[in-house]
Design a protein around this motif. Structure first.
Motif, PDB file in Angstrom:
ATOM      1  N   LYS A 186      14.759  -6.747  -3.875  1.00 33.39           N
ATOM      2  CA  LYS A 186      15.615  -5.965  -3.021  1.00 33.39           C
ATOM      3  C   LYS A 186      14.788  -4.577  -2.777  1.00 33.39           C
ATOM      4  N   ARG A 187      14.277  -4.005  -3.686  1.00 29.10           N
ATOM      5  CA  ARG A 187      13.577  -2.842  -3.491  1.00 29.10           C
ATOM      6  C   ARG A 187      12.265  -2.990  -2.765  1.00 29.10           C
ATOM      7  N   LEU A 188      11.811  -3.999  -3.028  1.00 26.69           N
ATOM      8  CA  LEU A 188      10.410  -4.442  -2.217  1.00 26.69           C
ATOM      9  C   LEU A 188      10.667  -4.671  -0.890  1.00 26.69           C
ATOM     10  N   PHE A 189      11.984  -5.433  -0.368  1.00 25.65           N
ATOM     11  CA  PHE A 189      12.367  -5.973   1.014  1.00 25.65           C
ATOM     12  C   PHE A 189      13.543  -6.491   1.070  1.00 25.65           C
ATOM     13  N   SER A 190      14.426  -6.288   2.047  1.00 29.80           N
ATOM     14  CA  SER A 190      15.683  -6.708   2.062  1.00 29.80           C
ATOM     15  C   SER A 190      16.226  -6.840   3.497  1.00 29.80           C
ATOM     16  N   ASN A 191      17.353  -7.391   3.641  1.00 33.11           N
ATOM     17  CA  ASN A 191      17.969  -7.263   4.910  1.00 33.11           C
ATOM     18  C   ASN A 191      18.558  -5.926   5.123  1.00 33.11           C
ATOM     19  N   ARG A 192      18.875  -5.456   6.445  1.00 30.48           N
ATOM     20  CA  ARG A 192      19.439  -4.176   6.558  1.00 30.48           C
ATOM     21  C   ARG A 192      20.524  -3.734   5.664  1.00 30.48           C
ATOM     22  N   ASP A 193      21.317  -4.689   5.378  1.00 29.97           N
ATOM     23  CA  ASP A 193      22.548  -4.326   4.562  1.00 29.97           C
ATOM     24  C   ASP A 193      22.094  -4.456   2.873  1.00 29.97           C
ATOM     25  N   GLY A 194      20.725  -4.584   2.581  1.00 28.75           N
ATOM     26  CA  GLY A 194      20.208  -4.431   1.391  1.00 28.75           C
ATOM     27  C   GLY A 194      20.450  -5.925   0.697  1.00 28.75           C
ATOM     28  N   SER A 195      20.631  -6.653   1.266  1.00 27.27           N
ATOM     29  CA  SER A 195      20.726  -8.239   0.569  1.00 27.27           C
ATOM     30  C   SER A 195      19.238  -8.822   0.508  1.00 27.27           C
ATOM     31  N   LEU A 196      19.366  -9.719  -0.040  1.00 25.01           N
ATOM     32  CA  LEU A 196      17.814 -10.580  -0.251  1.00 25.01           C
ATOM     33  C   LEU A 196      17.302 -11.527   0.862  1.00 25.01           C
ATOM     34  N   GLN A 197      16.360 -11.471   1.371  1.00 25.13           N
ATOM     35  CA  GLN A 197      15.805 -12.475   2.398  1.00 25.13           C
ATOM     36  C   GLN A 197      15.172 -13.591   1.437  1.00 25.13           C
ATOM     37  N   ASN A 198      15.031 -14.740   2.164  1.00 23.78           N
ATOM     38  CA  ASN A 198      14.395 -15.884   1.382  1.00 23.78           C
ATOM     39  C   ASN A 198      13.279 -15.515   0.706  1.00 23.78           C
ATOM     40  N   THR A 199      12.234 -14.853   1.606  1.00 19.46           N
ATOM     41  CA  THR A 199      10.981 -14.389   1.185  1.00 19.46           C
ATOM     42  C   THR A 199      10.636 -12.900   1.256  1.00 19.46           C
ATOM     43  N   SER A 200       9.527 -12.438   0.479  1.00 22.52           N
ATOM     44  CA  SER A 200       9.103 -10.985   0.479  1.00 22.52           C
ATOM     45  C   SER A 200       7.823 -10.888   0.115  1.00 22.52           C
ATOM     46  N   PHE A 201       6.995 -10.142   0.455  1.00 19.73           N
ATOM     47  CA  PHE A 201       5.659  -9.886   0.141  1.00 19.73           C
ATOM     48  C   PHE A 201       5.525  -8.244   0.089  1.00 19.73           C
ATOM     49  N   GLY A 202       4.432  -7.966  -0.871  1.00 12.62           N
ATOM     50  CA  GLY A 202       4.183  -6.531  -0.885  1.00 12.62           C
ATOM     51  C   GLY A 202       3.027  -6.640  -2.109  1.00 12.62           C
ATOM     52  N   LEU A 203       2.438  -5.301  -2.248  1.00 11.61           N
ATOM     53  CA  LEU A 203       1.355  -5.246  -3.141  1.00 11.61           C
ATOM     54  C   LEU A 203       1.943  -3.820  -4.027  1.00 11.61           C
ATOM     55  N   LEU A 204       1.899  -4.057  -5.194  1.00  8.87           N
ATOM     56  CA  LEU A 204       2.384  -3.006  -5.924  1.00  8.87           C
ATOM     57  C   LEU A 204       1.506  -2.455  -7.179  1.00  8.87           C
ATOM     58  N   GLY A 205       1.139  -1.595  -7.702  1.00  8.41           N
ATOM     59  CA  GLY A 205       0.276  -0.918  -8.793  1.00  8.41           C
ATOM     60  C   GLY A 205       0.740  -1.892  -9.973  1.00  8.41           C
ATOM     61  N   PRO A 206      -0.159  -1.555 -11.110  1.00  9.51           N
ATOM     62  CA  PRO A 206       0.258  -2.105 -12.332  1.00  9.51           C
ATOM     63  C   PRO A 206       1.394  -1.986 -13.080  1.00  9.51           C
ATOM     64  N   ASP A 207       1.925  -0.920 -12.939  1.00 11.71           N
ATOM     65  CA  ASP A 207       3.259  -0.406 -13.586  1.00 11.71           C
ATOM     66  C   ASP A 207       4.489  -1.311 -12.541  1.00 11.71           C
ATOM     67  N   GLY A 208       4.230  -1.892 -11.644  1.00 16.09           N
ATOM     68  CA  GLY A 208       5.404  -2.696 -10.750  1.00 16.09           C
ATOM     69  C   GLY A 208       5.896  -1.857 -10.270  1.00 16.09           C
ATOM     70  N   LYS A 209       5.625  -0.573 -10.237  1.00 19.19           N
ATOM     71  CA  LYS A 209       6.556   0.310  -9.407  1.00 19.19           C
ATOM     72  C   LYS A 209       5.864   1.056  -8.405  1.00 19.19           C
ATOM     73  N   LYS A 210       4.760   1.511  -8.458  1.00 19.23           N
ATOM     74  CA  LYS A 210       3.855   2.179  -7.221  1.00 19.23           C
ATOM     75  C   LYS A 210       3.620   1.142  -6.129  1.00 19.23           C
ATOM     76  N   THR A 211       4.290   1.575  -4.974  1.00 16.03           N
ATOM     77  CA  THR A 211       3.803   0.619  -3.889  1.00 16.03           C
ATOM     78  C   THR A 211       2.642   0.812  -3.422  1.00 16.03           C
ATOM     79  N   LEU A 212       1.946  -0.178  -3.163  1.00 21.74           N
ATOM     80  CA  LEU A 212       0.611  -0.018  -2.503  1.00 21.74           C
ATOM     81  C   LEU A 212       0.513  -0.626  -1.185  1.00 21.74           C
ATOM     82  N   SER A 213       1.633  -1.134  -0.659  1.00 24.75           N
ATOM     83  CA  SER A 213       1.804  -1.411   0.728  1.00 24.75           C
ATOM     84  C   SER A 213       3.311  -1.394   0.971  1.00 24.75           C
TER      85      SER A 213
END
Lengths: 85, 223
Positions: B16-43
């Motif tokens: 959900k923190r990576l990508f979600s609906n406008r109301d904060g709920s999950l979508q079926n799929t999500s994509f993104g790139l993160l740093g090795p700590d799994g927290k820093k967003t690279l995209s």
């Protein structure tokens, strides 16, 4: 989940290229190959991503090996029918 | 990494923190790139790679740039496991891949995982299967081909991941394991599927997947 389908081959290529695991396809044409070679050949012809499916495991390995994380989440059901992304 | 979207509460919060609906709920799929700590967003996050990077060229550039920022450390990768047999069968069936089941007692868990991880990440077998670890053989006993004396069982899931046939089994101390496993992986590979007929036939047969969490993507709800 048709949205994903065209993207998966690309992701597979990228991830395997990054890990250095994309092998050159095929022995020399016409060469005799053993059953074992055929098996590894068949595998190498269909490059895939070696996904971690657990967040915990992926984060631990990424932190330990200092690797960025490509995240893709997906639901293993299509209209509530399993066996299809 | 590719977590299953609605199958783990903590992972759902992360997604959900990576990508979600406008109301904060999950979508079926999500994509993104993160740093090795799994927290820093690279995209930015998105529902698809196109949404995040627009096109493949930009995606390649982003991945190359991010990979260049971090110098990899040497080390071995752990065994990438699915959380349980039920989900493992479904994920393996969805990918058309074998499901490798390791049976390991608590005492031998770490050492056997380590041995199987070496096999899983070997050049000939990488990305060739999904993996599950069980404490005993109970859940496999009814499956055709089960061999209770072996540590590793190679399952060929049915098309819907409801059950499986065991095409072979081995112990992790055997010789020429990579070649043996490669042969079994080929035997346990799934057949190609057509999404329309797969879904239609599944619904006719009353096969219904209950996700752990409610599906909050309007495109993914049961119709």
């Amino acid at each position: 989940m048709n949205l994903l389908q065209p993207t998966l081959p690309l992701l597979a290529l990228l991830m395997l290229w990054q890990s250095g695991s994309l092998t050159q396809a095929g022995p020399t044409q016409g060469a005799q190959i053993s059953g074992q070679d055929q098996a590894s050949e068949a595998r190498s012809l269909s490059p895939r991503v070696a996904w971690y499916t657990s967040l915990d495991q992926a984060r631990k390995d990424a932190a330990r090996l200092n690797l960025p994380i490509l995240v893709q989440s997906a639901a293993p059901q299509c209209r509530s029918v399993p066996g299809m992304w | 990494m590719r977590p299953a979207t609605y199958e783990h509460e903590a992972e759902a919060e992360f997604l959900k923190r990576l990508f979600s609906n406008r109301d904060g709920s999950l979508q079926n799929t999500s994509f993104g790139l993160l740093g090795p700590d799994g927290k820093k967003t690279l995209s930015r996050g998105g529902r698809s790679p196109q949404m995040v990077w627009n096109n493949s060229k930009r995606m390649v550039t982003a991945l190359e740039e991010s990979a260049g920022e971090y110098k990899p450390r040497k080390g071995k990768r752990s065994l990438p496991t699915v959380v349980d047999l039920r989900l493992g069968l479904n994920v393996a069936a969805s990918d058309g891949l074998p499901l490798v089941v390791l049976i390991a007692s608590k005492k031998k868990d770490a050492s056997l995982r380590k041995l199987l991880a070496e096999l899983a990440w070997s050049d000939g077998l990488i990305a060739g299967a999904h993996y599950v670890v069980l404490r005993d053989h109970d859940a496999l006993k009814e499956m055709k081909g089960h061999k209770a004396s072996r540590q590793v069982q190679i399952l060929k899931p049915d098309a819907y991941g409801q059950s499986a046939e065991i095409v072979g089994a081995f112990d992790l101390k055997e010789r020429k394991l990579e070649e043996h496993a490669a042969e079994l992986f080929l035997l346990a590979k799934g057949e190609p599927k057509d999404d329309r007929s797969h879904t239609r036939n599944g619904r006719r047969r009353g096969i219904d997947w209950k996700s752990l969490l409610p599906i909050t993507d309007s495109g993914g709800r049961k119709r």
